[in-house]
Design a protein around this motif. Sequence first.
Motif, short mmCIF file in Angstrom:
data_model
loop_
_atom_site.label_atom_id
_atom_site.label_comp_id
_atom_site.label_asym_id
_atom_site.label_seq_id
_atom_site.Cartn_x
_atom_site.Cartn_y
_atom_site.Cartn_z
N ARG A 39 3.63 10.06 -9.62
CA ARG A 39 2.89 10.21 -10.88
C ARG A 39 2.20 11.78 -11.04
O ARG A 39 2.27 12.60 -11.94
N LEU A 40 1.56 12.13 -9.88
CA LEU A 40 1.14 13.41 -9.65
C LEU A 40 2.20 14.61 -9.66
O LEU A 40 1.85 15.64 -10.44
N ALA A 41 3.19 14.30 -9.08
CA ALA A 41 4.33 15.19 -9.14
C ALA A 41 4.94 15.51 -10.48
O ALA A 41 5.23 16.61 -10.98
N ALA A 42 4.86 14.43 -11.17
CA ALA A 42 5.32 14.33 -12.90
C ALA A 42 4.46 15.18 -13.57
O ALA A 42 4.85 15.94 -14.43
N TRP A 77 3.70 16.88 -3.75
CA TRP A 77 3.64 15.59 -3.83
C TRP A 77 4.88 14.63 -3.95
O TRP A 77 4.95 13.61 -3.68
N THR A 78 5.98 15.53 -4.23
CA THR A 78 7.36 14.72 -4.22
C THR A 78 7.60 14.36 -2.76
O THR A 78 8.14 13.48 -2.23
N ASN A 103 0.99 -1.22 -0.16
CA ASN A 103 -0.05 -0.05 0.09
C ASN A 103 0.91 1.07 0.05
O ASN A 103 0.60 2.21 -0.73
N ASP A 104 1.73 1.22 1.01
CA ASP A 104 2.66 2.16 0.96
C ASP A 104 3.49 2.67 -0.41
O ASP A 104 3.62 3.61 -0.85
N LEU A 105 3.80 1.39 -1.10
CA LEU A 105 4.51 1.63 -2.40
C LEU A 105 3.50 2.04 -3.34
O LEU A 105 3.93 3.32 -4.20
N ASN A 106 2.29 1.67 -3.43
CA ASN A 106 1.43 2.14 -4.41
C ASN A 106 1.03 3.72 -4.20
O ASN A 106 0.85 4.55 -5.10
N PHE A 107 1.07 4.12 -2.81
CA PHE A 107 0.86 5.51 -2.45
C PHE A 107 2.00 6.33 -2.96
O PHE A 107 1.65 7.45 -3.40
N SER A 108 3.26 5.90 -2.71
CA SER A 108 4.33 6.63 -3.15
C SER A 108 4.34 6.74 -4.85
O SER A 108 4.58 8.04 -5.33
N ARG A 109 3.91 5.72 -5.33
CA ARG A 109 3.92 5.53 -7.02
C ARG A 109 2.91 6.73 -7.53
O ARG A 109 3.13 7.47 -8.27
#
Length: 70
Positions: free
Chosen positions: A25-28, A53-54, A15-21
């Motif tokens: 994505r939003l930051a990009a 977001w980063t 879940n943490d990995l998905n949140f970070s990803r």
Amino acid sequence: MEPVEGGAFLSRSVNDLNFSRECLRLAAEFTQLARDSLDPELQTHCLRMAAFWTDRAAGTPGDGSDDPAQ
């Protein structure tokens, strides 16, 4: 662990990995919007949102006081 559809379990780390990803994505996307914009104020706002977001992707805790929409 948290239950998900079908009775399977998804670990918190996934879940943490998905949140970070998703945060990255939003930051990009905000970074790209800043590049595409000709409006300096919009560019500044988009870069501020990208930094927000980063930070979230890196796990920086937020209490809402650093909300970039303010």
